[in-house]
Design a protein around this motif. Structure first.
Motif, PDB file in Angstrom:
ATOM      1  N   LEU A 277       0.844  -1.186   0.000  1.00  0.00           N
ATOM      2  CA  LEU A 277       0.000   0.000   0.000  1.00  0.00           C
ATOM      3  C   LEU A 277       0.885   1.244   0.000  1.00  0.00           C
ATOM      4  N   ARG A 278       0.590   2.146  -0.884  1.00  0.00           N
ATOM      5  CA  ARG A 278       1.370   3.381  -0.974  1.00  0.00           C
ATOM      6  C   ARG A 278       1.296   4.177   0.328  1.00  0.00           C
ATOM      7  N   SER A 279       0.157   4.107   0.986  1.00  0.00           N
ATOM      8  CA  SER A 279      -0.040   4.868   2.218  1.00  0.00           C
ATOM      9  C   SER A 279       0.857   4.406   3.363  1.00  0.00           C
ATOM     10  N   ARG A 280       1.423   3.200   3.253  1.00  0.00           N
ATOM     11  CA  ARG A 280       2.308   2.701   4.317  1.00  0.00           C
ATOM     12  C   ARG A 280       3.673   3.384   4.287  1.00  0.00           C
ATOM     13  N   ALA A 281       4.071   3.904   3.145  1.00  0.00           N
ATOM     14  CA  ALA A 281       5.391   4.539   3.024  1.00  0.00           C
ATOM     15  C   ALA A 281       5.356   5.925   3.651  1.00  0.00           C
ATOM     16  N   ALA A 282       6.056   6.058   4.782  1.00  0.00           N
ATOM     17  CA  ALA A 282       6.087   7.334   5.490  1.00  0.00           C
ATOM     18  C   ALA A 282       7.441   8.018   5.394  1.00  0.00           C
TER      19      ALA A 282
ATOM     20  N   ASP B  60       7.803   2.573   7.243  1.00  0.00           N
ATOM     21  CA  ASP B  60       6.495   3.032   7.711  1.00  0.00           C
ATOM     22  C   ASP B  60       6.660   3.997   8.891  1.00  0.00           C
ATOM     23  N   THR B  61       5.586   4.345   9.527  1.00  0.00           N
ATOM     24  CA  THR B  61       5.643   5.320  10.613  1.00  0.00           C
ATOM     25  C   THR B  61       6.417   4.810  11.820  1.00  0.00           C
ATOM     26  N   ARG B  62       6.554   3.483  11.949  1.00  0.00           N
ATOM     27  CA  ARG B  62       7.333   2.903  13.056  1.00  0.00           C
ATOM     28  C   ARG B  62       8.779   2.636  12.642  1.00  0.00           C
TER      29      ARG B  62
ATOM     30  N   PRO C 126      21.527   1.356  12.823  1.00  0.00           N
ATOM     31  CA  PRO C 126      21.589   0.089  13.567  1.00  0.00           C
ATOM     32  C   PRO C 126      20.222  -0.433  14.006  1.00  0.00           C
ATOM     33  N   ASP C 127      19.237   0.445  14.093  1.00  0.00           N
ATOM     34  CA  ASP C 127      17.912   0.013  14.535  1.00  0.00           C
ATOM     35  C   ASP C 127      17.040  -0.496  13.389  1.00  0.00           C
ATOM     36  N   LEU C 128      17.543  -0.405  12.163  1.00  0.00           N
ATOM     37  CA  LEU C 128      16.775  -0.835  10.996  1.00  0.00           C
ATOM     38  C   LEU C 128      17.408  -2.069  10.365  1.00  0.00           C
TER      39      LEU C 128
END
Length: 199
Positions: free
Chosen positions: A86-91, A113-115, A160-162
């Motif tokens: 979903l395009r809307s997931r890309a933040a 995403d937002t997280r 490092p968190d990704l």
């Protein structure tokens, strides 16, 4: 007034794709010749068959590859797969030019995403940089990333968190030895089977 989101359909850059194919063919052809001299004709035939299959798969992938950005989705098309998100997931987008071991640099987009969890990875190795620029602009979300080419290991340290890159990308030498070991074991196994069968 709200404007409709931009829609794109991107295809690989033919010149870049052909260059990468020729480079891969030269490298793989050299390996097949080396195998012929070291392990004999049967091993060369097996290696040659594998080489042919890889090149055919790469050509098929390039023919079918495209990136589509619609009003609702971003879709990656390949030879045997289709990834839809979903395009809307890309933040957010993290953009990096990744230099892999003995491979051409790849302009890569990581859609988060937002997280800040990975939604989709878009490899731009075979796409024109201008097309990747268009995709980033069309997504219309914040974009960041290193301002210089980096290795996968350097990128992993910067974020490092990704979880954006794989173990093999971070440790190409170790991963290369592991893959080479598996291939050699397969070739030796096929040679033993051929010997037992009296071929």
């Amino acid at each position: 007034m709200r404007y409709a989101p931009e829609v794109l359909a991107l295809r690989p850059d033919t010149r870049k794709a052909v260059w990468h194919l020729v480079t891969a063919a030269v490298v793989m052809g050299s390996l097949v010749i080396t195998v012929t001299f070291k392990f004999g004709l049967i091993a060369a035939l097996v290696g040659g068959a594998g080489f042919t299959a890889l090149i055919a798969g790469a050509v098929g992938h390039l023919i079918r590859s495209r990136i589509e950005l619609t009003a609702d989705e971003i879709v990656l098309h390949g030879l045997f797969f289709q990834q839809r998100r979903l395009r809307s997931r890309a933040a957010e987008v993290v953009r990096a030019e990744i230099h892999a071991h003995r491979a051409p640099p790849g302009d890569t987009l990581f859609l988060l995403d937002t997280r800040r969890e990975l939604v989709l990875r878009v490899a731009g190795t075979n796409y024109a940089r201008e097309d990747m620029d268009r995709l980033v602009r069309a997504l219309a979300v914040p974009c960041s990333g290193p301002d210089r080419p980096v290795t996968a290991g350097e990128l992993a340290k910067m974020y490092p968190d990704l979880r954006m890159v794989t173990f093999i990308e971070r440790y190409p030498v170790q991963g290369g030895f592991a893959i080479a070991g598996i291939l050699i074991a397969m070739i030796v196994g096929l040679m033993l089977v051929a010997t037992v069968a009296g071929l």
